[in-house]
Design a protein around this motif. Structure first.
Motif, PDB file in Angstrom:
ATOM      1  N   LEU A   1       0.862   7.619 -12.168  1.00  0.00           N
ATOM      2  CA  LEU A   1       0.532   7.946 -10.782  1.00  0.00           C
ATOM      3  C   LEU A   1       0.797   9.418 -10.502  1.00  0.00           C
ATOM      4  O   LEU A   1       0.050  10.071  -9.770  1.00  0.00           O
ATOM      5  CB  LEU A   1       1.355   7.065  -9.834  1.00  0.00           C
TER       6      LEU A   1
ATOM      7  N   VAL B   1       3.540  -0.774  -5.950  1.00  0.00           N
ATOM      8  CA  VAL B   1       2.349  -0.813  -5.097  1.00  0.00           C
ATOM      9  C   VAL B   1       1.178  -1.533  -5.762  1.00  0.00           C
ATOM     10  O   VAL B   1       1.058  -1.582  -6.981  1.00  0.00           O
ATOM     11  CB  VAL B   1       1.898   0.607  -4.678  1.00  0.00           C
TER      12      VAL B   1
ATOM     13  N   GLN C   1      -8.519   6.669  -2.897  1.00  0.00           N
ATOM     14  CA  GLN C   1      -7.929   5.387  -2.511  1.00  0.00           C
ATOM     15  C   GLN C   1      -8.436   4.323  -3.471  1.00  0.00           C
ATOM     16  O   GLN C   1      -9.601   4.338  -3.869  1.00  0.00           O
ATOM     17  CB  GLN C   1      -8.315   5.021  -1.076  1.00  0.00           C
TER      18      GLN C   1
ATOM     19  N   TYR D   1       0.851  -1.192   0.000  1.00  0.00           N
ATOM     20  CA  TYR D   1       0.000   0.000   0.000  1.00  0.00           C
ATOM     21  C   TYR D   1       0.884   1.238   0.000  1.00  0.00           C
ATOM     22  O   TYR D   1       1.723   1.424   0.881  1.00  0.00           O
ATOM     23  CB  TYR D   1      -0.893  -0.010   1.235  1.00  0.00           C
ATOM     24  N   GLY D   2       0.691   2.102  -0.986  1.00  0.00           N
ATOM     25  CA  GLY D   2       1.458   3.339  -1.076  1.00  0.00           C
ATOM     26  C   GLY D   2       0.650   4.513  -0.552  1.00  0.00           C
ATOM     27  O   GLY D   2      -0.469   4.750  -1.009  1.00  0.00           O
TER      28      GLY D   2
ATOM     29  N   VAL E   1      -3.165   2.420  -3.667  1.00  0.00           N
ATOM     30  CA  VAL E   1      -2.672   3.764  -3.372  1.00  0.00           C
ATOM     31  C   VAL E   1      -3.720   4.537  -2.579  1.00  0.00           C
ATOM     32  O   VAL E   1      -4.919   4.438  -2.860  1.00  0.00           O
ATOM     33  CB  VAL E   1      -2.364   4.534  -4.675  1.00  0.00           C
TER      34      VAL E   1
ATOM     35  N   LEU F   1      -4.097   0.457  -7.804  1.00  0.00           N
ATOM     36  CA  LEU F   1      -3.334   1.252  -8.769  1.00  0.00           C
ATOM     37  C   LEU F   1      -3.815   0.982 -10.187  1.00  0.00           C
ATOM     38  O   LEU F   1      -3.951   1.903 -10.994  1.00  0.00           O
ATOM     39  CB  LEU F   1      -1.840   0.930  -8.644  1.00  0.00           C
TER      40      LEU F   1
ATOM     41  N   SER G   1       4.986   5.281   2.948  1.00  0.00           N
ATOM     42  CA  SER G   1       4.789   6.604   2.363  1.00  0.00           C
ATOM     43  C   SER G   1       6.043   6.964   1.591  1.00  0.00           C
ATOM     44  O   SER G   1       7.139   6.526   1.926  1.00  0.00           O
ATOM     45  CB  SER G   1       4.534   7.645   3.463  1.00  0.00           C
TER      46      SER G   1
ATOM     47  N   LEU H   1       0.402   8.439  -0.172  1.00  0.00           N
ATOM     48  CA  LEU H   1       0.933   9.534  -0.974  1.00  0.00           C
ATOM     49  C   LEU H   1       0.305  10.856  -0.567  1.00  0.00           C
ATOM     50  O   LEU H   1      -0.894  10.945  -0.331  1.00  0.00           O
ATOM     51  CB  LEU H   1       0.628   9.239  -2.447  1.00  0.00           C
TER      52      LEU H   1
ATOM     53  N   MET I   1       7.144   4.250  -6.197  1.00  0.00           N
ATOM     54  CA  MET I   1       5.851   3.782  -5.725  1.00  0.00           C
ATOM     55  C   MET I   1       5.067   3.097  -6.833  1.00  0.00           C
ATOM     56  O   MET I   1       4.485   2.028  -6.642  1.00  0.00           O
ATOM     57  CB  MET I   1       5.062   4.962  -5.142  1.00  0.00           C
ATOM     58  N   GLU I   2       5.074   3.723  -8.003  1.00  0.00           N
ATOM     59  CA  GLU I   2       4.282   3.176  -9.111  1.00  0.00           C
ATOM     60  C   GLU I   2       4.773   1.803  -9.542  1.00  0.00           C
ATOM     61  O   GLU I   2       4.007   0.988 -10.050  1.00  0.00           O
ATOM     62  CB  GLU I   2       4.313   4.150 -10.295  1.00  0.00           C
TER      63      GLU I   2
END
Length: 303
Positions: free
Chosen positions: A293, A205, A219, A38-39, A208, A222, A194, A41, A201-202
């Protein structure tokens, strides 16, 4: 059952001097499935670190709910499954890397023989083999970050929470950390992190969450958030007279002796390709560009 679930989290801080109240978290909602990455952001000051501290029970929150596998995250049962790496880890300078990991393992009541073997394994895992007897005061920022990640794994946690884990790492270190996070996921771990580095991240994950001014504003998976529709096509070509392009209202830019034209209209792209062929031009490439993203993030915070 969700690995992590946060509902309606709110947190207010009070200024020591003016006794003014600042509401940092206004409505945080997070839902994380077991075994996913889970990212988390958001821009600076959005409340990412405060959310993590509330989740870990390091600070109290005003209202809402924070659950780890259905249990209060402030409870021993909730926290015993967690490994945490803060944004700026700090360790005792006079310890060696091996001593720090052994000390951390003893805090979890891991038998000394087992923790010594685990320390050796983790130092190799994060690329610090051969540095086990080096005092931490001689470690670079990137080495401290790697050691912090090893310390996070000492109790074999089911949930790993990382606050800006790529901070201080060079491109090779970031690649190695991404690979490590993916391998942890494959072993059944749940990872929450985070980061400001959207490219990293892209790449890794599954889900997001975007936070802005203390609120979760978006949320989702992705794959669902990133539009599968093409934003535009880019056609790179050469061998066509500029006057013909201008007379046919084909906009272009010149780069490295190639013409580049872009269009959101797929029918117009087909027309351009036909035009190039009919005028004996050479097509170098036709590239579709999809939403990234970063596009989603900037679109959300600029609304």
């Amino acid at each position: 059952m969700k690995a992590i679930e946060i509902k309606g989290l709110e947190k207010t801080f009070t200024s020591n001097f003016l006794l003014k109240k600042y509401k940092v978290l206004k409505d945080i909602n997070i839902s994380i499935e077991k075994g996913e990455i889970y990212g988390f952001l958001g821009p600076n000051g959005a409340g990412k670190t405060t959310t993590i501290k509330c989740m870990l029970g390091l600070i109290s929150f005003d209202s809402g709910e924070s659950l780890i596998y259905g249990k209060d995250s402030k409870s021993i049962e909730g926290r015993e499954k967690i490994g945490f790496l803060p944004e700026h880890p700090y360790f005792y300078d006079y310890l060696t890397a091996k001593e720090l990991l052994i000390f951390s393992g003893m805090l979890f009541s891991i038998p000394i023989k087992k923790v010594m073997n685990k320390a050796k394994y983790l130092l190799e895992l994060v690329g610090l083999e051969g540095k086990e007897d080096l005092k931490l005061k001689k470690f670079s920022k990137g080495m401290i970050q790697r050691l912090g990640f090893a310390q996070t794994l000492i109790n074999d946690p089911e949930i790993i929470i990382l606050d800006e884990p790529f901070s201080g790492l060079d491109p090779i270190g970031r690649k190695e950390l991404r690979d490590l996070i993916i391998s942890l996921k494959k072993s059944g771990k749940t990872i929450f992190f985070s980061s400001h580095i959207l490219q990293d991240m892209e790449m890794i994950v599954d889900t997001v969450g975007i936070i802005l001014e203390g609120k979760t504003i978006k949320q989702g998976k992705l794959s669902d958030l990133i539009s599968h529709s093409v934003q535009y096509h880019e056609v790179v070509f050469r061998g066509v007279d500029e006057s013909l392009l201008k007379s046919n209202n084909i906009g272009f830019e010149l780069k490295d002796n190639n013409y580049i034209t872009k269009s959101k209209d797929f029918e117009k792209v087909n027309h351009i390709i036909e035009f190039i062929i009919m005028n004996h031009g050479k097509i170098i490439s036709v590239t579709p560009f999809k939403m990234t993203l970063e596009d989603i993030f900037l679109e959300e915070i600029n609304r």
